[in-house]
Design an enzyme around this catalytic site. Structure first.
Site, PDB file in Angstrom:
ATOM      1  N   PRO A  24       1.196  -1.602  -5.794  1.00  0.00           N
ATOM      2  CA  PRO A  24       0.331  -0.619  -5.161  1.00  0.00           C
ATOM      3  C   PRO A  24      -0.663  -1.258  -4.206  1.00  0.00           C
ATOM      4  O   PRO A  24      -1.281  -2.268  -4.530  1.00  0.00           O
ATOM      5  CB  PRO A  24      -0.411   0.008  -6.336  1.00  0.00           C
ATOM      6  CG  PRO A  24      -0.068  -0.798  -7.540  1.00  0.00           C
ATOM      7  CD  PRO A  24       0.729  -1.956  -7.125  1.00  0.00           C
ATOM      8  N   GLU A  25      -0.799  -0.651  -3.073  1.00  0.00           N
ATOM      9  CA  GLU A  25      -1.832  -1.034  -2.117  1.00  0.00           C
ATOM     10  C   GLU A  25      -2.925   0.038  -2.187  1.00  0.00           C
ATOM     11  O   GLU A  25      -2.880   0.906  -3.044  1.00  0.00           O
ATOM     12  CB  GLU A  25      -1.236  -1.143  -0.711  1.00  0.00           C
ATOM     13  CG  GLU A  25      -0.005  -2.054  -0.659  1.00  0.00           C
ATOM     14  CD  GLU A  25       0.576  -2.217   0.734  1.00  0.00           C
ATOM     15  OE1 GLU A  25      -0.187  -2.157   1.710  1.00  0.00           O
ATOM     16  OE2 GLU A  25       1.795  -2.402   0.843  1.00  0.00           O
TER      17      GLU A  25
END
Length: 291
Positions: free
Chosen positions: A2-3
């Site tokens: 996840p960013e």
DNA sequence: CGCATCCCCTGCCTGC
DNA sequence: TGCAGGCAGGGGATGC
């Protein structure tokens, strides 16, 4: 995995379920993830109220009553799901998001509302820490974190200031969490493509000789904000395992112009999307329109 | 110091 | 069908 947009999506999913609730039980099912859990982790959390859930960079931070923060990082493959009692049988989630392998359910938080928050992480690159709220700014995890790109601080002048004098490739500088917080491989590749900038150019090339912002810097800063805002609105990107906490898929991956599109034509110029390796990570870009 | 490389771990996809 | 190899959204430690 996840960013910033994915972590923010998770935060928005968890916050309504967690804020204001007490932790009635914490089930820690293994001694470590990427790092060992804090000593007496479950014991120290049980009975505490969660006042709110924040995000800083790619970290989720639960404000606990009293003096502690629960800091959570999802690593590459971490996810949370919310299970509600009674609606779908014994502990089953309301909406489909049960990971294929519950052997990777490493932590479960039971809340006073009856909800259960389950953390699943096959690769175990994520981690959880408890830190005193008073240590937050000076804590090793946070003291070197750069500016929040959606916090109003990211503009051309900031980019030029951060990148001045840096010989590192622009791609690498954008991934550096001590400069800008929350960008990862996908959103860096996509932003550079939209800005028409090569990932190979030196980061310093965005600063003028007097240190001020070039037109390229102003453009890139604006595009990064736009891409992140679009991605947050889309619920992030769902490649393998990222889902919202309600099980729904994000859909920003349908907007990818270069990421994962090696050998495919560039929609912008008709060139071919290339894949190279920079700092050990894949970079996707169009050699035709990114200069 | 700044930057590049390697590595943590599991799962999935590809090619043989 | 099985198996080996490559690859993955992050980031810390190490070495040049």
């Amino acid at each position: 995995m996840p960013e910033l947009p994915e972590v923010e999506t998770v935060r928005r999913g968890l916050e309504p379920a967690m804020a204001g609730a007490w932790l009635t039980n914490v089930d820690q099912r293994r001694p470590d993830l990427r790092f060992p859990f804090p000593e007496r982790f479950a014991e120290r959390l049980t009975g505490r109220r969660i006042d709110g859930l924040r995000r800083r960079a790619k970290y989720l931070i639960a404000d606990l009553d009293g003096a502690d923060l629960l800091v959570m990082h999802l690593g590459m493959s971490g996810s949370f799901r919310i299970e509600q009692p009674g609606k779908a049988g014994h502990g089953a989630p309301v909406l489909g998001n049960r990971p294929k392998n519950s052997a990777h359910d490493h932590v479960a938080f039971d809340l006073s509302t009856g909800a259960r928050i389950v953390y699943n992480d096959p690769r175990r690159f994520g981690f959880m820490q408890l830190i005193p709220r008073s240590d937050f700014a000076a804590h090793p995890l946070f003291k070197n974190i750069g500016l929040e790109p959606l916090g109003g601080a990211l503009d051309g002048a900031a980019l030029a200031r951060l990148f001045a004098g840096k010989t590192a490739p622009l791609k690498s500088a954008l991934l550096d969490q001590s400069l800008i917080a929350g960008l990862g491989n996908i959103y860096v590749c996509e932003s550079l493509h939209r800005a028409g900038l090569s990932p190979l150019r030196a980061a310093a090339s965005l600063a003028r000789k007097d240190g001020g912002p070039s037109k390229r810097a102003i453009l890139l800063a604006r595009i990064i904000r736009e891409v992140l805002e679009e991605a947050v609105a889309a619920g992030g990107s769902s490649l393998r395992d990222h889902r919202r906490t309600d099980g729904a898929l994000g859909y920003f991956q349908h907007s990818f112009r270069v990421y994962g599109r090696e050998h495919q034509p560039c929609a912008q110029c008709g060139g071919v999307v290339r894949r190279i390796t920079q700092s050990g990570r894949a970079t996707f870009y169009c050699g035709g329109c990114q200069r």
